[in-house]
Design an enzyme around this catalytic site. Structure first.
Site, PDB file in Angstrom:
ATOM      1  N   LEU A 168       0.821  -1.216   0.000  1.00 39.22           N
ATOM      2  CA  LEU A 168       0.000   0.000   0.000  1.00 39.22           C
ATOM      3  C   LEU A 168       0.855   1.266   0.000  1.00 39.22           C
ATOM      4  O   LEU A 168       1.995   1.252   0.471  1.00 39.22           O
ATOM      5  CB  LEU A 168      -0.957   0.004   1.202  1.00 39.22           C
ATOM      6  CG  LEU A 168      -0.386   0.015   2.631  1.00 39.22           C
ATOM      7  CD1 LEU A 168       0.080   1.380   3.057  1.00 39.22           C
ATOM      8  CD2 LEU A 168      -1.430  -0.501   3.599  1.00 39.22           C
ATOM      9  N   CYS A 191       9.532   4.474   3.532  1.00 37.73           N
ATOM     10  CA  CYS A 191       9.827   3.212   2.828  1.00 37.73           C
ATOM     11  C   CYS A 191      10.994   3.289   1.853  1.00 37.73           C
ATOM     12  O   CYS A 191      12.003   2.611   2.044  1.00 37.73           O
ATOM     13  CB  CYS A 191       8.577   2.735   2.120  1.00 37.73           C
ATOM     14  SG  CYS A 191       7.279   2.279   3.295  1.00 37.73           S
TER      15      CYS A 191
HETATM   16  N1  LIG Z   1       4.011   2.943   5.910  1.00 41.25           N
HETATM   17  C1  LIG Z   1       3.796   2.331   4.757  1.00 41.25           C
HETATM   18  O1  LIG Z   1       3.248   2.885   3.835  1.00 41.25           O
HETATM   19  C2  LIG Z   1       4.250   0.908   4.560  1.00 41.25           C
HETATM   20  C3  LIG Z   1       3.804   0.206   3.421  1.00 41.25           C
HETATM   21  C4  LIG Z   1       4.224  -1.113   3.236  1.00 41.25           C
HETATM   22  C5  LIG Z   1       5.062  -1.715   4.160  1.00 41.25           C
HETATM   23  N2  LIG Z   1       5.485  -1.009   5.253  1.00 41.25           N
HETATM   24  C6  LIG Z   1       6.309  -1.707   6.244  1.00 41.25           C
HETATM   25  O2  LIG Z   1       5.445  -2.102   7.317  1.00 41.25           O
HETATM   26  C7  LIG Z   1       6.122  -2.017   8.571  1.00 41.25           C
HETATM   27  C8  LIG Z   1       5.366  -1.088   9.515  1.00 41.25           C
HETATM   28  O3  LIG Z   1       5.403   0.213   8.974  1.00 41.25           O
HETATM   29  P1  LIG Z   1       4.441   1.367   9.524  1.00 41.25           P
HETATM   30  O4  LIG Z   1       4.674   2.559   8.681  1.00 41.25           O
HETATM   31  O5  LIG Z   1       3.070   0.836   9.676  1.00 41.25           O
HETATM   32  O6  LIG Z   1       5.091   1.598  10.980  1.00 41.25           O
HETATM   33  P2  LIG Z   1       4.528   2.469  12.194  1.00 41.25           P
HETATM   34  O7  LIG Z   1       5.713   2.984  12.894  1.00 41.25           O
HETATM   35  O8  LIG Z   1       3.467   3.394  11.704  1.00 41.25           O
HETATM   36  O9  LIG Z   1       3.790   1.382  13.112  1.00 41.25           O
HETATM   37  C9  LIG Z   1       4.441   0.353  13.809  1.00 41.25           C
HETATM   38  C10 LIG Z   1       3.648   0.066  15.090  1.00 41.25           C
HETATM   39  O10 LIG Z   1       4.172  -1.097  15.716  1.00 41.25           O
HETATM   40  C11 LIG Z   1       4.064  -0.924  17.119  1.00 41.25           C
HETATM   41  N3  LIG Z   1       4.918  -1.901  17.793  1.00 41.25           N
HETATM   42  C12 LIG Z   1       6.256  -1.915  17.944  1.00 41.25           C
HETATM   43  N4  LIG Z   1       6.645  -2.998  18.657  1.00 41.25           N
HETATM   44  C13 LIG Z   1       5.528  -3.690  18.950  1.00 41.25           C
HETATM   45  C14 LIG Z   1       5.274  -4.903  19.657  1.00 41.25           C
HETATM   46  N5  LIG Z   1       6.266  -5.628  20.201  1.00 41.25           N
HETATM   47  N6  LIG Z   1       3.995  -5.328  19.760  1.00 41.25           N
HETATM   48  C15 LIG Z   1       2.984  -4.608  19.223  1.00 41.25           C
HETATM   49  N7  LIG Z   1       3.162  -3.443  18.559  1.00 41.25           N
HETATM   50  C16 LIG Z   1       4.419  -3.003  18.413  1.00 41.25           C
HETATM   51  C17 LIG Z   1       4.451   0.530  17.318  1.00 41.25           C
HETATM   52  O11 LIG Z   1       4.018   1.010  18.579  1.00 41.25           O
HETATM   53  C18 LIG Z   1       3.741   1.190  16.133  1.00 41.25           C
HETATM   54  O12 LIG Z   1       2.431   1.616  16.481  1.00 41.25           O
HETATM   55  C19 LIG Z   1       7.554  -1.569   8.224  1.00 41.25           C
HETATM   56  O13 LIG Z   1       8.352  -2.716   8.060  1.00 41.25           O
HETATM   57  C20 LIG Z   1       7.384  -0.866   6.892  1.00 41.25           C
HETATM   58  O14 LIG Z   1       8.556  -0.882   6.125  1.00 41.25           O
HETATM   59  C21 LIG Z   1       5.083   0.272   5.483  1.00 41.25           C
HETATM   60  O1  LIG Z   2       6.792  10.016  -9.804  1.00 42.64           O
HETATM   61  C1  LIG Z   2       7.016  10.114  -8.600  1.00 42.64           C
HETATM   62  C2  LIG Z   2       6.353   9.317  -7.620  1.00 42.64           C
HETATM   63  C3  LIG Z   2       6.688   9.470  -6.286  1.00 42.64           C
HETATM   64  N1  LIG Z   2       7.625  10.376  -5.908  1.00 42.64           N
HETATM   65  C4  LIG Z   2       7.992  10.497  -4.473  1.00 42.64           C
HETATM   66  O2  LIG Z   2       8.278   9.201  -3.962  1.00 42.64           O
HETATM   67  C5  LIG Z   2       7.979   9.141  -2.572  1.00 42.64           C
HETATM   68  C6  LIG Z   2       7.166   7.909  -2.258  1.00 42.64           C
HETATM   69  O3  LIG Z   2       5.880   8.044  -2.803  1.00 42.64           O
HETATM   70  P1  LIG Z   2       4.833   6.837  -2.857  1.00 42.64           P
HETATM   71  O4  LIG Z   2       5.477   5.640  -3.394  1.00 42.64           O
HETATM   72  O5  LIG Z   2       3.623   7.310  -3.545  1.00 42.64           O
HETATM   73  O6  LIG Z   2       4.455   6.648  -1.303  1.00 42.64           O
HETATM   74  P2  LIG Z   2       4.819   5.560  -0.193  1.00 42.64           P
HETATM   75  O7  LIG Z   2       3.711   5.579   0.782  1.00 42.64           O
HETATM   76  O8  LIG Z   2       6.206   5.787   0.293  1.00 42.64           O
HETATM   77  O9  LIG Z   2       4.725   4.124  -0.941  1.00 42.64           O
HETATM   78  C7  LIG Z   2       5.863   3.376  -1.346  1.00 42.64           C
HETATM   79  O10 LIG Z   2       6.407   2.667  -0.267  1.00 42.64           O
HETATM   80  C8  LIG Z   2       5.461   1.759   0.366  1.00 42.64           C
HETATM   81  C9  LIG Z   2       6.148   1.170   1.578  1.00 42.64           C
HETATM   82  O11 LIG Z   2       6.998   0.123   1.283  1.00 42.64           O
HETATM   83  C10 LIG Z   2       5.038   0.712  -0.644  1.00 42.64           C
HETATM   84  O12 LIG Z   2       4.135  -0.213  -0.041  1.00 42.64           O
HETATM   85  C11 LIG Z   2       4.405   1.392  -1.854  1.00 42.64           C
HETATM   86  O13 LIG Z   2       4.049   0.418  -2.826  1.00 42.64           O
HETATM   87  C12 LIG Z   2       5.405   2.386  -2.427  1.00 42.64           C
HETATM   88  O14 LIG Z   2       4.819   3.112  -3.511  1.00 42.64           O
HETATM   89  C13 LIG Z   2       7.281  10.461  -2.238  1.00 42.64           C
HETATM   90  O15 LIG Z   2       8.206  11.337  -1.598  1.00 42.64           O
HETATM   91  C14 LIG Z   2       6.867  11.011  -3.589  1.00 42.64           C
HETATM   92  O16 LIG Z   2       6.797  12.409  -3.620  1.00 42.64           O
HETATM   93  C15 LIG Z   2       8.275  11.171  -6.843  1.00 42.64           C
HETATM   94  O17 LIG Z   2       9.128  11.993  -6.518  1.00 42.64           O
HETATM   95  N2  LIG Z   2       7.941  11.011  -8.173  1.00 42.64           N
END
Ligand SMILES: NC(=O)c1ccc[n+]([C@@H]2O[C@H](COP(=O)([O-])OP(=O)(O)OC[C@H]3O[C@@H](n4cnc5c(N)ncnc54)[C@H](O)[C@@H]3O)[C@@H](O)[C@H]2O)c1
Ligand SMILES: O=c1ccn([C@@H]2O[C@H](COP(=O)(O)OP(=O)(O)O[C@H]3O[C@H](CO)[C@@H](O)[C@H](O)[C@H]3O)[C@@H](O)[C@H]2O)c(=O)[nH]1
Length: 438
Positions: free
Chosen positions: A156, A266
């Site tokens: 996402l 990320c």
């Molecule tokens: N943010 C994104 O868009 C995104 C998308 C895809 C994958 N990821 C990956 O998913 C993971 C989580 O990212 P996030 O952005 O949701 O992080 P986040 O920091 O928003 O949330 C992590 C949560 O885990 C909790 N936590 C920590 N230790 C814990 C424990 N022992 N038991 C229960 N809860 C605990 C924290 O308190 C926090 O609320 C990372 O590995 C990230 O790379 C993030």
């Molecule tokens: O053409 C583009 C597209 C994005 N960005 C930048 O790239 C960064 C990341 O953007 P985006 O990927 O839309 O947001 P994220 O929420 O960081 O999502 C990425 O990181 C997530 C965490 O791993 C993944 O799950 C998603 O698939 C991946 O798109 C931001 O600073 C954007 O401004 C650019 O500069 N140019």
């Protein structure tokens, strides 16, 4: 069907709420008591379009629950998702301490067969580490309860997280246990009514898929930033070039927008982590090292243009900044390019007035503190400022009143970090417009 999601952050809360939305009973667990209490009272810990509505609806129906008690939550759950943070360690590798702490706790408290699926972004071999941690905890209590480990990376995007989760392009599941495969298939059935979206594979491949996907997307962005910088030198227009190459379906129109560099929680951390994995195996990922270098440099491009226009010493000057979050539609300030830009302006003696539709609270609390003053709206940020910087392309910035802005700013100069304004149109109105490769 009942599941548990451990870690109630961007990924855990969105996943939990979306699973509940399709009828699954979900318990979201977090160690952060304040966050859990807030959620029980309808207070969202993050801004994510559409999230509040589905959290509240499913909490009210009882399908979505919040707790700090992992042991209680996993009883009767068929799947326990690990969705805690994997921040970069000192050397850039993903820090697995939160993931393994959860695995240990599951092993200590499970009472029946369970699939432990990692949703956090984790490097190859983590599946085995999770398995070992659960096994060790079970051994400690002389238990031989069966369990399975799976890798289910999340793709996402913040700002569109609910939509991405509800309508996934694909669902990647690494698994080596038939019973677990059947459970995961049943769990994800509601998300693929328009056709099979699940790609089953072995666990290491699933773990690698997540990093390869983010690394490829980051590569597209850095590539385009590099090309945009060259366009500027040779007198080409990066917007035209983007359209010209994006119309080739082999290249595609997405993720080729030049700007002030990619940020967020990320791309920066995952590019670092995969480079580190390469190093651990004696392999140098040269392309990705360049992707990171280009991105680090790109965060300075806007201030470089400011200094070329106004001179190196910016003392006594004030700059208005529109957009602080790392991208629109989120309050997330993690690795936001705005932080680098603001730091650099302040180091050169300038003052900064910032405005962001949603992220100002987060900026104030966590990252920028009192380094800038916060404006009450976009126009207020421009009062007596010497120039305007567009850093994050929120929709509300797209068609401002140029007439009003011209009166508020000391100079009709705009540094457009996302190429959202038409240079020619602005020039005709008497503005000086600096873009990225345009
Ligand atoms: N943010 C994104 O868009 C995104 C998308 C895809 C994958 N990821 C990956 O998913 C993971 C989580 O990212 P996030 O952005 O949701 O992080 P986040 O920091 O928003 O949330 C992590 C949560 O885990 C909790 N936590 C920590 N230790 C814990 C424990 N022992 N038991 C229960 N809860 C605990 C924290 O308190 C926090 O609320 C990372 O590995 C990230 O790379 C993030
Ligand atoms: O053409 C583009 C597209 C994005 N960005 C930048 O790239 C960064 C990341 O953007 P985006 O990927 O839309 O947001 P994220 O929420 O960081 O999502 C990425 O990181 C997530 C965490 O791993 C993944 O799950 C998603 O698939 C991946 O798109 C931001 O600073 C954007 O401004 C650019 O500069 N140019």
């Amino acid at each position: 069907m009942k599941i548990t999601v451990i870690g109630t952050g961007y990924v855990g809360l969105v996943s939990g709420a979306c699973f509940a939305e399709v009828g699954i009973n979900v318990v979201c667990v977090d160690v952060d008591q304040k966050k859990i209490e807030g959620l029980k009272n309808g207070i969202m810990p993050i801004y994510e379009p559409g999230l509040e509505e589905i959290v509240k609806r499913n909490y009210a129906s009882g399908r979505l629950q919040f707790t700090t008690d992992l042991g209680d939550a996993i009883q009767g759950s068929e799947v326990a998702f690990i969705a805690v943070g994997t921040p970069p360690g000192e050397d850039g590798s993903a820090d697995l301490k939160y993931v393994l702490a959860v695995a240990d706790e599951i092993g200590a408290k499970m009472s029946d067969y369970i699939v432990v699926a990692t949703k956090s972004t984790v490097p190859v071999t983590t599946g085995e580490k999770v398995r070992a941690a659960i096994k060790t905890a079970l051994d400690k209590r002389a238990s031989d309860l069966p369990f399975a480990v799976a890798s289910n990376p999340e793709f996402l995007k913040e700002g569109a997280a609910v939509e991405d989760f509800m309508k996934p392009d694909r669902i990647v599941i690494g698994v080596d246990d038939e019973r677990a495969e059947a459970i995961m298939k049943r769990l994800y059935k509601p998300f693929q009514l328009n056709g099979d979206r699940i790609i089953f594979m072995d666990i290491p491949s699933a773990e690698m898929t997540k990093y390869a996907a983010n690394a490829m997307l980051a590569t597209k962005i850095s590539f385009m930033n590099d090309i945009a910088n060259l366009c500027e030198l040779v007198g080409a227009n990066a917007n035209m070039v983007r359209k010209g190459i994006g119309s080739d379906p082999r290249i595609g129109t997405k993720f080729i927008y030049p700007g002030v560099g990619y940020g967020g929680s990320c791309f920066p951390k995952d590019v670092k982590a995969i480079i580190k994995t390469g190093k651990q195996y004696g392999y140098e990922l040269k392309v990705l090292q360049s992707v990171e270098d280009v991105n680090d440099a790109q965060k300075h491009v806007l201030v470089k243009k400011i200094k070329q226009h106004f001179g190196e010493d910016l003392s006594g000057m004030t700059f208005a900044i529109w957009g602080l979050s790392f991208k629109p539609n989120t309050d997330d300030m993690r690795e936001a390019p705005a932080i680098v830009i603001i730091d650099e302006l302040i180091a050169a003696g300038a003052k900064v007035k910032g405005y962001d539709p949603i992220a100002m609270k987060e900026a104030q609390h966590i990252y920028i503190g009192d380094k800038i003053t916060y404006a009450k709206d976009a126009y207020d940020a421009c009062v007596d400022a010497d120039a305007l910087l567009l850093v994050t392309e929120w929709s509300e910035f797209r068609i401002p009143s140029w007439e009003a802005l011209g009166k508020l700013l000391n100079n009709k100069v705009i540094f457009d970090g996302r190429n959202i304004y038409d240079k020619k149109y602005l020039q005709d109105l008497g503005w000086i417009h600096y873009g990225i490769g345009v």
